[in-house]
Design a protein around this motif. Structure first.
Motif, PDB file in Angstrom:
ATOM      1  N   ARG A 155      85.837  12.825 -43.182  1.00  0.00           N
ATOM      2  CA  ARG A 155      85.848  14.191 -42.638  1.00  0.00           C
ATOM      3  C   ARG A 155      86.675  15.067 -43.566  1.00  0.00           C
ATOM      4  O   ARG A 155      87.735  14.660 -44.044  1.00  0.00           O
ATOM      5  CB  ARG A 155      86.423  14.209 -41.228  1.00  0.00           C
ATOM      6  CG  ARG A 155      86.613  15.607 -40.637  1.00  0.00           C
ATOM      7  CD  ARG A 155      86.988  15.523 -39.173  1.00  0.00           C
ATOM      8  NE  ARG A 155      85.858  15.062 -38.355  1.00  0.00           N
ATOM      9  CZ  ARG A 155      85.976  14.644 -37.109  1.00  0.00           C
ATOM     10  NH1 ARG A 155      87.177  14.580 -36.535  1.00  0.00           N
ATOM     11  NH2 ARG A 155      84.905  14.269 -36.421  1.00  0.00           N
ATOM     12  N   TRP A 158      89.294  15.063 -48.532  1.00  0.00           N
ATOM     13  CA  TRP A 158      88.675  14.401 -47.396  1.00  0.00           C
ATOM     14  C   TRP A 158      89.542  13.246 -46.916  1.00  0.00           C
ATOM     15  O   TRP A 158      90.352  12.715 -47.668  1.00  0.00           O
ATOM     16  CB  TRP A 158      87.296  13.855 -47.767  1.00  0.00           C
ATOM     17  CG  TRP A 158      86.278  14.896 -48.121  1.00  0.00           C
ATOM     18  CD1 TRP A 158      86.236  15.659 -49.256  1.00  0.00           C
ATOM     19  CD2 TRP A 158      85.146  15.290 -47.339  1.00  0.00           C
ATOM     20  NE1 TRP A 158      85.153  16.496 -49.239  1.00  0.00           N
ATOM     21  CE2 TRP A 158      84.466  16.290 -48.081  1.00  0.00           C
ATOM     22  CE3 TRP A 158      84.645  14.895 -46.110  1.00  0.00           C
ATOM     23  CZ2 TRP A 158      83.306  16.902 -47.609  1.00  0.00           C
ATOM     24  CZ3 TRP A 158      83.474  15.497 -45.643  1.00  0.00           C
ATOM     25  CH2 TRP A 158      82.821  16.493 -46.381  1.00  0.00           C
ATOM     26  N   PHE A 180      79.741   9.519 -37.738  1.00  0.00           N
ATOM     27  CA  PHE A 180      80.798   8.680 -37.171  1.00  0.00           C
ATOM     28  C   PHE A 180      80.245   7.513 -36.348  1.00  0.00           C
ATOM     29  O   PHE A 180      81.017   6.692 -35.876  1.00  0.00           O
ATOM     30  CB  PHE A 180      81.749   9.535 -36.340  1.00  0.00           C
ATOM     31  CG  PHE A 180      82.891  10.109 -37.151  1.00  0.00           C
ATOM     32  CD1 PHE A 180      84.202   9.732 -36.904  1.00  0.00           C
ATOM     33  CD2 PHE A 180      82.645  10.999 -38.183  1.00  0.00           C
ATOM     34  CE1 PHE A 180      85.247  10.242 -37.655  1.00  0.00           C
ATOM     35  CE2 PHE A 180      83.679  11.510 -38.941  1.00  0.00           C
ATOM     36  CZ  PHE A 180      84.987  11.135 -38.689  1.00  0.00           C
ATOM     37  N   ASN A 187      86.533  20.347 -41.353  1.00  0.00           N
ATOM     38  CA  ASN A 187      86.061  19.424 -40.307  1.00  0.00           C
ATOM     39  C   ASN A 187      84.591  19.033 -40.470  1.00  0.00           C
ATOM     40  O   ASN A 187      83.886  18.796 -39.493  1.00  0.00           O
ATOM     41  CB  ASN A 187      86.281  20.021 -38.905  1.00  0.00           C
ATOM     42  CG  ASN A 187      87.746  20.032 -38.532  1.00  0.00           C
ATOM     43  OD1 ASN A 187      88.502  19.138 -38.905  1.00  0.00           O
ATOM     44  ND2 ASN A 187      88.163  21.057 -37.807  1.00  0.00           N
ATOM     45  N   ASP A 243      81.814  16.359 -41.272  1.00  0.00           N
ATOM     46  CA  ASP A 243      81.679  14.901 -41.254  1.00  0.00           C
ATOM     47  C   ASP A 243      80.643  14.479 -42.296  1.00  0.00           C
ATOM     48  O   ASP A 243      79.663  15.189 -42.535  1.00  0.00           O
ATOM     49  CB  ASP A 243      81.225  14.418 -39.874  1.00  0.00           C
ATOM     50  CG  ASP A 243      82.246  14.737 -38.792  1.00  0.00           C
ATOM     51  OD1 ASP A 243      83.423  14.939 -39.137  1.00  0.00           O
ATOM     52  OD2 ASP A 243      81.862  14.798 -37.605  1.00  0.00           O
ATOM     53  N   TYR A 286      87.861   7.419 -43.027  1.00  0.00           N
ATOM     54  CA  TYR A 286      88.262   6.842 -41.748  1.00  0.00           C
ATOM     55  C   TYR A 286      88.027   5.334 -41.703  1.00  0.00           C
ATOM     56  O   TYR A 286      86.982   4.842 -42.125  1.00  0.00           O
ATOM     57  CB  TYR A 286      87.526   7.523 -40.599  1.00  0.00           C
ATOM     58  CG  TYR A 286      88.152   8.848 -40.224  1.00  0.00           C
ATOM     59  CD1 TYR A 286      89.066   8.934 -39.174  1.00  0.00           C
ATOM     60  CD2 TYR A 286      87.854  10.007 -40.934  1.00  0.00           C
ATOM     61  CE1 TYR A 286      89.655  10.145 -38.844  1.00  0.00           C
ATOM     62  CE2 TYR A 286      88.434  11.215 -40.614  1.00  0.00           C
ATOM     63  CZ  TYR A 286      89.343  11.283 -39.564  1.00  0.00           C
ATOM     64  OH  TYR A 286      89.928  12.471 -39.234  1.00  0.00           O
TER      65      TYR A 286
END
Length: 339
Positions: free
Chosen positions: A241, A295, A216, A246, A248, A298
């Motif tokens: 993610r 997924w 991230f 959860n 990443d 982001y």
């Protein structure tokens, strides 16, 4: 400490018993098996006499276990993990010197002599990509060179130590900077290395990168320079993610598939399953290109005010500050944490 000093410390008085002994017999056996298996793929077997000169070996007809002892001594002198395995990280440290050959030495029987088998995975050259995304050529070359066996099967993380070399492009572990010369004190074994791989490819290509082992970190505009695109484009950095576990992950967009244009925010991949990502620590803890299902991709906001999950790397020319001690195609800017 020089390699000669280390060799001297481990040599015995008898000339015929001058092999160093920094590895245990079990470690030397494991390293010897690795070196015999990977010599062709990594490429150092072709420079046998030069490799022996760099390692201080006077007679090329030695066992693979003894050879591994010399490799371990060289690694210690370079402040890298002294495991005796002449892998890509160690090979990068010596290949500039091995072209100097003072004496042609015979090759031992365990050293493979034939050319490596042709892999079904083909690396795309930088020229073939028209220099639009040279980091993709580097990622593909890593896959072909280090993560595919001669039989065409993928090599997993447990069978190699290649992934540890990628962390040299990550001076920021846990948010705190650390000196590369102290790399051997960091416990990076079995560490998730998807971000390290992305950092390594971008740095080598001469493009901005976060320098962090955290996936991230690539969503933070202060850590590196990127442009958030409205259209999914091959070579974009994708941060995501898993919706249930959860996990990443970060990798490069390899095949656009049916990813939407102008997402203006996060994208749930359950509705878009036909895209592929090229990255490390994926598909059997290896480097490959694969599809991802459940997924969330982001979105990150760039320095221009754009927001998108399609993060395209920039060089940051004229404001270079990256201080990673790895070869790179050119100077580039990374982030505020490097100042």
């Amino acid at each position: 400490m020089t390699i000669q000093n280390i060799l001297t410390a481990h040599h015995t008085a008898a000339a015929n018993a001058s092999v160093p002994s920094v590895l245990t017999p079990q470690q030397a056996k494991k390293a010897g098996q690795y070196n015999a298996k990977r010599a062709r793929r990594i490429g150092w077997s072709h420079y046998w006499s030069g490799v022996c000169r760099v390692l201080g070996i006077s007679n090329g007809l030695l066992t693979r276990e003894d050879f591994s002892q010399y490799v371990a001594v060289f690694q210690i002198s370079k402040r890298i993990s002294g495991d005796g395995m002449l892998g890509p990280d160690t090979w990068r440290r010596m290949r500039a010197e091995v072209r100097i050959v003072l004496k042609i030495l015979p090759q031992p029987g365990w050293l493979p002599k034939s050319a490596p088998g042709r892999s079904p995975v083909k690396a795309i050259s930088v020229e073939a990509l028209n220099l639009k995304a040279p980091w993709m050529a580097i990622a593909l070359n890593e896959q072909e060179t280090n993560w595919v066996n001669d039989d065409g099967n993928a090599i997993s993380e447990g069978d190699t130590r290649v992934d540890e070399g990628y962390f040299e492009a990550c001076p920021y572990m846990g948010g705190n900077p650390w000196e590369l010369k102290l790399k051997h004190t960091r416990k990076i074994n079995n560490h998730h290395w998807c971000a390290a791989f992305v950092n390594y490819c971008l740095h080598t290509a001469g493009y901005s990168h976060s320098g962090s082992a955290g996936a991230f970190s690539f969503l933070q505009k202060r850590r590196w320079r990127f442009k958030a695109l409205s259209e999914p484009t091959r070579g974009c950095v994708i941060v995501m993610r898993h919706n249930r576990k959860n996990w990443d992950h970060v990798a490069f967009l390899d095949e656009v598939g049916d990813l939407p244009s102008n997402p203006e925010g996060n994208v749930n991949s359950r509705k878009h399953k036909n895209f592929k990502l090229l990255g490390g620590n994926q598909g059997g803890d290896s480097v490959n290109s694969k599809t991802f299902g459940n997924w969330t991709l982001y979105a990150g906001k760039d320095g221009f005010g754009n927001k998108s999950p399609y993060l395209y790397p920039l060089k940051g020319e004229g404001d270079e500050n990256c201080n990673v001690e790895l070869p790179t195609a050119g100077p580039h800017f990374c982030g505020e944490q490097w100042v």
